[in-house]
Design a protein around this motif. Structure first.
Motif, PDB file in Angstrom:
ATOM      1  N   LEU A  58      -7.857  26.875 -21.793  1.00 30.27           N
ATOM      2  CA  LEU A  58      -8.095  25.817 -22.769  1.00 30.27           C
ATOM      3  C   LEU A  58      -8.814  26.418 -23.966  1.00 30.27           C
ATOM      4  O   LEU A  58      -9.858  27.050 -23.818  1.00 30.27           O
ATOM      5  CB  LEU A  58      -8.949  24.707 -22.147  1.00 30.27           C
ATOM      6  N   THR A  59      -8.242  26.248 -25.152  1.00 28.30           N
ATOM      7  CA  THR A  59      -8.817  26.811 -26.374  1.00 28.30           C
ATOM      8  C   THR A  59      -9.032  25.729 -27.418  1.00 28.30           C
ATOM      9  O   THR A  59      -8.440  24.650 -27.347  1.00 28.30           O
ATOM     10  CB  THR A  59      -7.892  27.881 -26.977  1.00 28.30           C
ATOM     11  N   GLU A  60      -9.861  26.039 -28.395  1.00 30.59           N
ATOM     12  CA  GLU A  60     -10.065  25.129 -29.519  1.00 30.59           C
ATOM     13  C   GLU A  60      -8.751  24.871 -30.239  1.00 30.59           C
ATOM     14  O   GLU A  60      -8.466  23.737 -30.640  1.00 30.59           O
ATOM     15  CB  GLU A  60     -11.090  25.705 -30.495  1.00 30.59           C
ATOM     16  N   GLU A  61      -7.929  25.899 -30.400  1.00 27.69           N
ATOM     17  CA  GLU A  61      -6.640  25.748 -31.080  1.00 27.69           C
ATOM     18  C   GLU A  61      -5.747  24.735 -30.375  1.00 27.69           C
ATOM     19  O   GLU A  61      -5.104  23.913 -31.025  1.00 27.69           O
ATOM     20  CB  GLU A  61      -5.904  27.089 -31.144  1.00 27.69           C
ATOM     21  N   ILE A  62      -5.691  24.804 -29.051  1.00 26.04           N
ATOM     22  CA  ILE A  62      -4.865  23.859 -28.298  1.00 26.04           C
ATOM     23  C   ILE A  62      -5.396  22.444 -28.461  1.00 26.04           C
ATOM     24  O   ILE A  62      -4.637  21.503 -28.686  1.00 26.04           O
ATOM     25  CB  ILE A  62      -4.781  24.269 -26.812  1.00 26.04           C
ATOM     26  N   LEU A  63      -6.715  22.275 -28.389  1.00 23.29           N
ATOM     27  CA  LEU A  63      -7.296  20.936 -28.558  1.00 23.29           C
ATOM     28  C   LEU A  63      -6.984  20.367 -29.934  1.00 23.29           C
ATOM     29  O   LEU A  63      -6.488  19.246 -30.057  1.00 23.29           O
ATOM     30  CB  LEU A  63      -8.811  20.984 -28.336  1.00 23.29           C
ATOM     31  N   VAL A  64      -7.255  21.127 -30.975  1.00 22.73           N
ATOM     32  CA  VAL A  64      -7.055  20.640 -32.342  1.00 22.73           C
ATOM     33  C   VAL A  64      -5.580  20.373 -32.627  1.00 22.73           C
ATOM     34  O   VAL A  64      -5.226  19.358 -33.234  1.00 22.73           O
ATOM     35  CB  VAL A  64      -7.659  21.628 -33.368  1.00 22.73           C
ATOM     36  N   SER A  65      -4.699  21.268 -32.164  1.00 24.20           N
ATOM     37  CA  SER A  65      -3.268  21.081 -32.428  1.00 24.20           C
ATOM     38  C   SER A  65      -2.704  19.869 -31.700  1.00 24.20           C
ATOM     39  O   SER A  65      -1.602  19.423 -32.004  1.00 24.20           O
ATOM     40  CB  SER A  65      -2.481  22.340 -32.076  1.00 24.20           C
ATOM     41  N   ASN A  66      -3.456  19.317 -30.759  1.00 24.82           N
ATOM     42  CA  ASN A  66      -3.018  18.137 -30.021  1.00 24.82           C
ATOM     43  C   ASN A  66      -3.865  16.904 -30.326  1.00 24.82           C
ATOM     44  O   ASN A  66      -3.944  15.979 -29.534  1.00 24.82           O
ATOM     45  CB  ASN A  66      -3.000  18.437 -28.525  1.00 24.82           C
ATOM     46  N   LYS A 105     -11.760  25.194 -17.233  1.00 23.25           N
ATOM     47  CA  LYS A 105     -11.405  26.386 -18.008  1.00 23.25           C
ATOM     48  C   LYS A 105      -9.970  26.336 -18.526  1.00 23.25           C
ATOM     49  O   LYS A 105      -9.620  27.045 -19.453  1.00 23.25           O
ATOM     50  CB  LYS A 105     -11.548  27.652 -17.158  1.00 23.25           C
ATOM     51  N   TYR A 106      -9.129  25.516 -17.905  1.00 20.40           N
ATOM     52  CA  TYR A 106      -7.699  25.585 -18.165  1.00 20.40           C
ATOM     53  C   TYR A 106      -7.125  24.251 -18.627  1.00 20.40           C
ATOM     54  O   TYR A 106      -7.642  23.184 -18.303  1.00 20.40           O
ATOM     55  CB  TYR A 106      -6.968  26.046 -16.901  1.00 20.40           C
TER      56      TYR A 106
END
Length: 127
Positions: A58-66, A105-106
């Motif tokens: 799980l990354t900041e990029e994945i959160l923001v892009s969603n 974490k994921y």
């Protein structure tokens, strides 16, 4: 990973590619995956051994892009849920509360946490 760790639409990695789980065959311990990024986006992969699949961090990029809303350096909001980033994990909170529901974490752990704890089914759309 095991078949019981996964659900349909979970994000995982296979051969360093971000993929979505489309089918789980717990008898044969295989998956059908769809590649989620790059030139191969949309390509289906069949009969992938579950042992060859790894959880997607799980990354900041994945959160923001969603669609997650970022507040401050390490805090993100999805619907009524808050995630705080620490060194090696994320704490998941129900917004407005001071106790953590779970440390994750994921991506698939976030998807399961939100689905089971609050009825929010997270089908991530992009990255």
């Amino acid at each position: 990973m095991k078949a019981t760790d996964l659900a349909i639409y979970d994000w995982v990695t296979y051969q360093d590619k971000l993929c979505v789980v489309y089918e789980i065959d717990a008898i044969n311990n295989t998956l059908t995956l769809e590649i989620s990024m790059g030139e191969e986006r949309g390509k289906r992969l069949y009969n992938i051994p579950i042992a060859d699949v790894k959880p997607a961090p799980l990354t900041e990029e994945i959160l923001v892009s969603n669609g997650a809303r970022k507040e401050g350096n390490y805090t993100f909001f999805i619907s009524d849920w808050m995630l705080d980033k620490y060194a090696t994990f994320w704490n998941v909170f129900l917004s407005g509360h001071t106790y953590s529901i779970k440390q994750i974490k994921y991506v698939h752990e976030l998807q399961h946490c939100l689905a089971f704890a609050g009825g929010v089914r997270v089908v991530l759309q992009s990255f």
